[in-house]
Design an enzyme around this catalytic site. Structure first.
Site, PDB file in Angstrom:
ATOM      1  N   ASP A  70     -11.292   2.496   5.267  1.00  0.00           N
ATOM      2  CA  ASP A  70     -10.477   1.299   5.058  1.00  0.00           C
ATOM      3  C   ASP A  70      -9.016   1.699   4.959  1.00  0.00           C
ATOM      4  OD1 ASP A  70      -9.979  -1.387   4.743  1.00  0.00           O
ATOM      5  OD2 ASP A  70     -10.296  -1.374   2.583  1.00  0.00           O
ATOM      6  N   TYR A 112      -4.689   0.387   4.937  1.00  0.00           N
ATOM      7  CA  TYR A 112      -3.775  -0.346   4.053  1.00  0.00           C
ATOM      8  C   TYR A 112      -2.563  -0.700   4.909  1.00  0.00           C
ATOM      9  CZ  TYR A 112      -1.491  -0.825  -0.641  1.00  0.00           C
ATOM     10  OH  TYR A 112      -0.880  -1.265  -1.796  1.00  0.00           O
ATOM     11  N   HIS A 137       1.230  -6.970   2.232  1.00  0.00           N
ATOM     12  CA  HIS A 137       0.227  -6.721   1.193  1.00  0.00           C
ATOM     13  C   HIS A 137       0.611  -5.516   0.335  1.00  0.00           C
ATOM     14  CE1 HIS A 137      -3.601  -6.217  -0.837  1.00  0.00           C
ATOM     15  NE2 HIS A 137      -3.728  -5.006  -0.327  1.00  0.00           N
ATOM     16  N   ARG A 170       3.550  -1.951  -9.987  1.00  0.00           N
ATOM     17  CA  ARG A 170       4.699  -1.111 -10.353  1.00  0.00           C
ATOM     18  C   ARG A 170       5.962  -1.955 -10.394  1.00  0.00           C
ATOM     19  NH1 ARG A 170       1.966   1.525  -6.384  1.00  0.00           N
ATOM     20  NH2 ARG A 170       3.539   0.917  -4.829  1.00  0.00           N
ATOM     21  N   GLU A 184     -10.767  -9.183  -0.033  1.00  0.00           N
ATOM     22  CA  GLU A 184      -9.716  -8.704   0.847  1.00  0.00           C
ATOM     23  C   GLU A 184     -10.080  -9.146   2.263  1.00  0.00           C
ATOM     24  OE1 GLU A 184      -8.881  -4.539   0.418  1.00  0.00           O
ATOM     25  OE2 GLU A 184      -7.868  -4.845  -1.513  1.00  0.00           O
ATOM     26  N   GLU A 221      -9.910  -8.959   5.960  1.00  0.00           N
ATOM     27  CA  GLU A 221      -9.557  -7.852   6.842  1.00  0.00           C
ATOM     28  C   GLU A 221     -10.174  -8.040   8.229  1.00  0.00           C
ATOM     29  OE1 GLU A 221     -10.040  -3.977   5.209  1.00  0.00           O
ATOM     30  OE2 GLU A 221      -9.759  -4.624   3.128  1.00  0.00           O
ATOM     31  N   ASP A 257     -13.553  -6.924   2.257  1.00  0.00           N
ATOM     32  CA  ASP A 257     -13.698  -5.736   1.413  1.00  0.00           C
ATOM     33  C   ASP A 257     -13.612  -6.180  -0.047  1.00  0.00           C
ATOM     34  OD1 ASP A 257     -13.922  -2.968   0.870  1.00  0.00           O
ATOM     35  OD2 ASP A 257     -11.759  -2.823   0.588  1.00  0.00           O
ATOM     36  N   ARG A 306     -10.911  -5.329  -9.238  1.00  0.00           N
ATOM     37  CA  ARG A 306      -9.570  -4.827  -9.516  1.00  0.00           C
ATOM     38  C   ARG A 306      -9.468  -4.086 -10.852  1.00  0.00           C
ATOM     39  NH1 ARG A 306      -7.469  -4.787  -4.515  1.00  0.00           N
ATOM     40  NH2 ARG A 306      -7.456  -6.866  -3.562  1.00  0.00           N
ATOM     41  N   GLN A 335     -11.129  -0.708 -10.342  1.00  0.00           N
ATOM     42  CA  GLN A 335     -10.251   0.064  -9.467  1.00  0.00           C
ATOM     43  C   GLN A 335      -9.020   0.588 -10.218  1.00  0.00           C
ATOM     44  OE1 GLN A 335      -8.851  -2.239  -6.129  1.00  0.00           O
ATOM     45  NE2 GLN A 335      -7.505  -0.626  -5.375  1.00  0.00           N
ATOM     46  N   TYR A 355      -8.635   4.739 -10.090  1.00  0.00           N
ATOM     47  CA  TYR A 355      -8.065   5.165  -8.807  1.00  0.00           C
ATOM     48  C   TYR A 355      -7.050   6.298  -8.909  1.00  0.00           C
ATOM     49  CZ  TYR A 355      -3.412   2.972  -9.047  1.00  0.00           C
ATOM     50  OH  TYR A 355      -2.108   2.646  -9.368  1.00  0.00           O
ATOM     51  N   LYS A 359     -14.653  -0.436  -5.090  1.00  0.00           N
ATOM     52  CA  LYS A 359     -14.731  -0.885  -3.703  1.00  0.00           C
ATOM     53  C   LYS A 359     -16.110  -0.695  -3.084  1.00  0.00           C
ATOM     54  CE  LYS A 359     -10.225  -1.620  -2.648  1.00  0.00           C
ATOM     55  NZ  LYS A 359      -9.690  -2.769  -1.912  1.00  0.00           N
ATOM     56  N   THR A 376     -19.265  -4.454   1.140  1.00  0.00           N
ATOM     57  CA  THR A 376     -18.291  -4.831   2.155  1.00  0.00           C
ATOM     58  C   THR A 376     -19.031  -5.693   3.158  1.00  0.00           C
ATOM     59  OG1 THR A 376     -17.066  -2.749   1.904  1.00  0.00           O
ATOM     60  CG2 THR A 376     -16.712  -3.999   3.935  1.00  0.00           C
ATOM     61  N   THR A 398      -6.170  -5.320   3.683  1.00  0.00           N
ATOM     62  CA  THR A 398      -5.896  -6.739   3.489  1.00  0.00           C
ATOM     63  C   THR A 398      -4.829  -7.244   4.450  1.00  0.00           C
ATOM     64  OG1 THR A 398      -6.435  -6.528   1.151  1.00  0.00           O
ATOM     65  CG2 THR A 398      -5.243  -8.499   1.812  1.00  0.00           C
ATOM     66  N   GLU A 432      -3.075 -11.163  -4.895  1.00  0.00           N
ATOM     67  CA  GLU A 432      -1.742 -11.582  -4.474  1.00  0.00           C
ATOM     68  C   GLU A 432      -1.523 -13.077  -4.676  1.00  0.00           C
ATOM     69  OE1 GLU A 432      -0.551  -9.537  -0.537  1.00  0.00           O
ATOM     70  OE2 GLU A 432      -2.747  -9.460  -0.628  1.00  0.00           O
TER      71      GLU A 432
END
Length: 439
Positions: free
Chosen positions: A120, A122, A127, A136, A226, A228, A260, A264, A267, A271, A280, A284, A371, A385
């Site tokens: 997968d 990114y 996104h 962040r 997600e 995709e 996907d 959260r 994760q 992660y 994850k 899927t 995503t 999001e």
């Protein structure tokens, strides 16, 4: 474009300019390979054997899933498409073909190919920027490597499931605080209130050290989607031999819609430093129909500008992006329309990066775009999001929502320009959330 004699298919998103492949079975019978035309599926092997009892294509179609056919390579893919178009486009073939045409309502659809490996990516700048700002808020939205390479992770092939398969809410280690516990995402959707706007800030803004955080085991409270696009590899490559961007169509058989599913909170805790794992790997979902690349010939558009200039192995000729529209539906209401054409990294670049270290491709490899999100709020392809980390609920079904509740059904729909001037309708992806199972 010439149209088909198949009942009800002319002018639909499943006319002759599409012809996606899948695997189906009739009650009490073994699965076999078929092609969709309108709201019917054509059983390919017996029709092929009418003209050629020793047909290699028929032999491949009698051995589902699609892997044997996909491994035959681009020349046979083209031959098969030409033949199917002839059979379904010329009414002279109708009488002998019609007995092998089955209404979709009468068949069961299966996972169309055996997944060899799953990667997968990114690839959406919108996104990645949104996620960076959520997780962040005081740092750079994009990490330094993001515009130099397609970031990705190796997923779990064994939990790729076909559209319509229920998804059990995953459990795992999550971090919560006494003042910011979000429990509404595990409630039954019949509840009249949604309190999930009270977020679990340990995953977004809590700056305490890792040693200050104590995990607990339990169901995910921040279950997400997600939206995709997945790319299915047909022709393998040799170990140690990178695949250049120009060889994309030599290896990739077609595309599938893909969700996907993502926990959260699981994760966020796991992660660092090695990336997604249990958050994850539980499920899927992919569409039951694989759209061949040939059906997307009119969907190619120019890739958005890439700055700084990419390294040589990632250079690609335009057009390199796909003009595919996506709809995200939550319990019957469309909540977002992400545009795939805005993706920063192209399918060919993802494939080249996947193999640049010499990793080999296998028939049935699946790699996904990550995503799909556009620059506008209603173009965001995840609930993370859409709700901005749970702090800005969106509306669905007349009430405020953030993350998934038990009983929710999510459906992803896709469309693209067809070769005949209209639009084709790619296979949809749907899944319903079931409650977590306790140990």
């Amino acid at each position: 474009m010439s149209s088909t004699w198949a009942p009800g298919a002319a002018g639909t998103g499943f006319d002759l300019d599409h012809l996606p492949y899948g695997v189906f079975s009739l009650p009490g019978e073994d699965p076999r390979v078929g092609v969709r035309i309108g709201d019917h599926v054509l059983d390919l092997a017996p029709v092929a054997e009418i003209g050629d009892p020793d047909s290699e294509l028929a032999a491949a179609w009698r051995t589902p899933p699609l892997n044997a056919f996909m491994a035959m390579g681009p020349e046979q893919w083209a031959t098969a498409r030409w033949w199917i178009t002839e059979v379904l486009g010329d009414s002279v073939h109708a009488e002998r073909t019609r007995p092998h045409l089955h209404p979709l309502a009468d068949v069961r659809l299966h996972l169309p190919f055996e997944v060899a490996d799953y990667v997968d990516f990114y690839a959406s700048e919108a996104h990645a920027t949104n996620v960076g700002r959520i997780f962040r808020p005081d740092g750079a939205a994009l990490l330094p490597n993001w515009k130099h390479l397609p970031v990705g992770y190796h997923g779990r092939a064994g939990t790729v499931v076909v559209s319509g398969t229920d998804v059990v809410r995953p459990s795992g280690q999550v971090v919560s605080t006494s003042s910011t516990t979000d429990q509404s995402s595990t409630t039954d959707k019949s509840s009249t209130t949604d309190k999930s706007s009270t977020t679990d800030k340990s995953s977004t803004t809590d700056k305490s050290s890792a040693t200050d955080k104590v995990p607990e085991h339990g169901p995910s409270r921040r279950l997400d989607i997600e939206a995709e696009l997945g790319f299915v590899v047909g022709t393998p490559s040799a170990l140690g031999e990178p695949v250049p961007t120009a060889a994309f169509a030599d290896h990739v058989f077609g595309v599938v819609g893909l969700n996907d599913w993502s926990a959260r909170d699981i994760q966020a805790w796991e992660y660092v430093p090695l990336g997604p794992f249990l958050g994850k790997s539980f499920a899927t979902s992919v569409s039951a129909w694989v759209t061949p690349l040939a059906a997307l010939a009119n969907a190619w558009v120019d890739l958005p500008a890439q700055e700084p200039e990419v390294l040589g192995y990632l250079a690609t000729a335009q057009p390199a992006a796909l003009d595919i529209e996506v709809e995200v539906e939550l319990d019957g209401e469309v909540v977002a329309r992400p545009p795939y054409r805005t993706m920063y990294w192209s399918p060919a670049q993802m494939l080249a990066h996947l193999t640049v270290n010499g990793a080999s491709l296998r028939t049935g490899d699946l790699y996904a775009s990550g995503t799909i999100s556009g620059p506008e709020r209603d173009q965001r392809g995840s609930f993370l999001e859409l709700s901005w980390g749970g702090k800005e609920p969106f509306e669905a079904g007349g009430r405020e929502r953030t993350f998934l509740e038990d009983g929710d059904t999510v459906t992803l729909r896709y469309s693209a320009p067809g070769t005949g001037g209209g639009r084709i309708t790619l296979g949809e992806v749907t899944g319903r959330i079931l409650p977590a199972r306790t140990l």
